[in-house]
Scaffold this motif. Structure first.
Motif, short mmCIF file in Angstrom:
data_model
loop_
_atom_site.label_atom_id
_atom_site.label_comp_id
_atom_site.label_asym_id
_atom_site.label_seq_id
_atom_site.Cartn_x
_atom_site.Cartn_y
_atom_site.Cartn_z
N TYR A 126 -36.28 67.80 -9.95
CA TYR A 126 -36.10 67.51 -8.53
C TYR A 126 -35.37 68.65 -7.84
O TYR A 126 -35.77 69.12 -6.76
CB TYR A 126 -35.33 66.20 -8.36
CG TYR A 126 -35.06 65.84 -6.92
CD1 TYR A 126 -36.00 65.13 -6.19
CD2 TYR A 126 -33.88 66.22 -6.29
CE1 TYR A 126 -35.77 64.79 -4.86
CE2 TYR A 126 -33.64 65.89 -4.97
CZ TYR A 126 -34.59 65.19 -4.27
OH TYR A 126 -34.36 64.86 -2.96
N VAL A 127 -34.30 69.12 -8.46
CA VAL A 127 -33.51 70.21 -7.88
C VAL A 127 -34.36 71.48 -7.81
O VAL A 127 -34.39 72.16 -6.78
CB VAL A 127 -32.22 70.46 -8.71
CG1 VAL A 127 -31.48 71.69 -8.23
CG2 VAL A 127 -31.33 69.23 -8.68
N THR A 128 -35.07 71.79 -8.89
CA THR A 128 -35.91 72.98 -8.93
C THR A 128 -36.99 72.91 -7.85
O THR A 128 -37.23 73.89 -7.14
CB THR A 128 -36.55 73.13 -10.32
OG1 THR A 128 -35.50 73.17 -11.30
CG2 THR A 128 -37.37 74.39 -10.42
N ALA A 129 -37.64 71.76 -7.71
CA ALA A 129 -38.70 71.61 -6.71
C ALA A 129 -38.14 71.73 -5.30
O ALA A 129 -38.76 72.36 -4.43
CB ALA A 129 -39.40 70.26 -6.89
N THR A 130 -36.98 71.16 -5.05
CA THR A 130 -36.36 71.25 -3.73
C THR A 130 -36.05 72.69 -3.37
O THR A 130 -36.33 73.15 -2.26
CB THR A 130 -35.09 70.39 -3.67
OG1 THR A 130 -35.42 69.04 -4.01
CG2 THR A 130 -34.44 70.44 -2.31
N LEU A 131 -35.48 73.42 -4.31
CA LEU A 131 -35.16 74.83 -4.05
C LEU A 131 -36.42 75.67 -3.91
O LEU A 131 -36.48 76.58 -3.09
CB LEU A 131 -34.27 75.38 -5.17
CG LEU A 131 -32.86 74.81 -5.21
CD1 LEU A 131 -32.13 75.30 -6.45
CD2 LEU A 131 -32.10 75.20 -3.96
N SER A 132 -37.44 75.34 -4.68
CA SER A 132 -38.71 76.07 -4.60
C SER A 132 -39.36 75.86 -3.23
O SER A 132 -39.86 76.80 -2.62
CB SER A 132 -39.65 75.60 -5.70
OG SER A 132 -40.90 76.23 -5.58
N ARG A 133 -39.35 74.62 -2.75
CA ARG A 133 -39.91 74.33 -1.42
C ARG A 133 -39.16 75.10 -0.35
O ARG A 133 -39.75 75.61 0.59
CB ARG A 133 -39.85 72.84 -1.13
CG ARG A 133 -41.06 72.10 -1.62
CD ARG A 133 -40.95 70.68 -1.26
NE ARG A 133 -39.97 70.19 -2.23
CZ ARG A 133 -39.59 68.95 -2.39
NH1 ARG A 133 -40.05 68.04 -1.62
NH2 ARG A 133 -38.74 68.60 -3.30
N LYS A 134 -37.86 75.19 -0.48
CA LYS A 134 -37.05 75.91 0.50
C LYS A 134 -37.42 77.39 0.49
O LYS A 134 -37.62 77.99 1.53
CB LYS A 134 -35.55 75.72 0.17
CG LYS A 134 -34.62 76.56 0.98
CD LYS A 134 -34.62 76.20 2.44
CE LYS A 134 -33.60 77.05 3.17
NZ LYS A 134 -33.93 77.26 4.54
N ARG A 135 -37.54 77.98 -0.71
CA ARG A 135 -37.90 79.40 -0.81
C ARG A 135 -39.31 79.65 -0.30
O ARG A 135 -39.55 80.57 0.44
CB ARG A 135 -37.77 79.87 -2.25
CG ARG A 135 -36.36 80.22 -2.63
CD ARG A 135 -36.30 80.84 -4.01
NE ARG A 135 -35.33 80.06 -4.75
CZ ARG A 135 -35.53 79.48 -5.91
NH1 ARG A 135 -36.67 79.58 -6.51
NH2 ARG A 135 -34.59 78.79 -6.49
#
Length: 82
Positions: free
Chosen positions: A59-68
């Motif tokens: 979840y954390v990885t996906a959230t940061l990926s979406r932001k980037r």
């Protein structure tokens, strides 16, 4: 002498204090993505963030990926003049 049980108990309490501090921001409580971004700014690793907010690492990885990806798409989506 502290045992492993004591250490994990202290870690849980510190995680709770971090979450409370995030909730008390001057602009009101941030959404989950805002909390994640703030913890990244503070220098926490993704696994640490997942543990603090009580979500899975994916979840954390996906959230940061979406932001980037979202910020790079915005900057590269400007129309080219021909």
């Amino acid at each position: 002498m502290a045992t492993e049980y004591d250490f994990s108990s202290v870690c849980r309490r510190l995680d709770a204090l971090i979450l409370i501090a995030l909730e008390l921001s001057p602009n009101g409580p941030p959404n989950m993505a805002g909390k994640i971004r703030k913890l990244v700014e503070l220098g926490f690793t993704q696994p640490e963030i997942a543990q603090i907010i009580g979500k899975k690492l994916n979840y954390v990885t996906a959230t940061l990926s979406r932001k980037r990806n979202g910020s790079s798409k915005k900057s590269s989506s400007t129309p080219e003049s021909t």
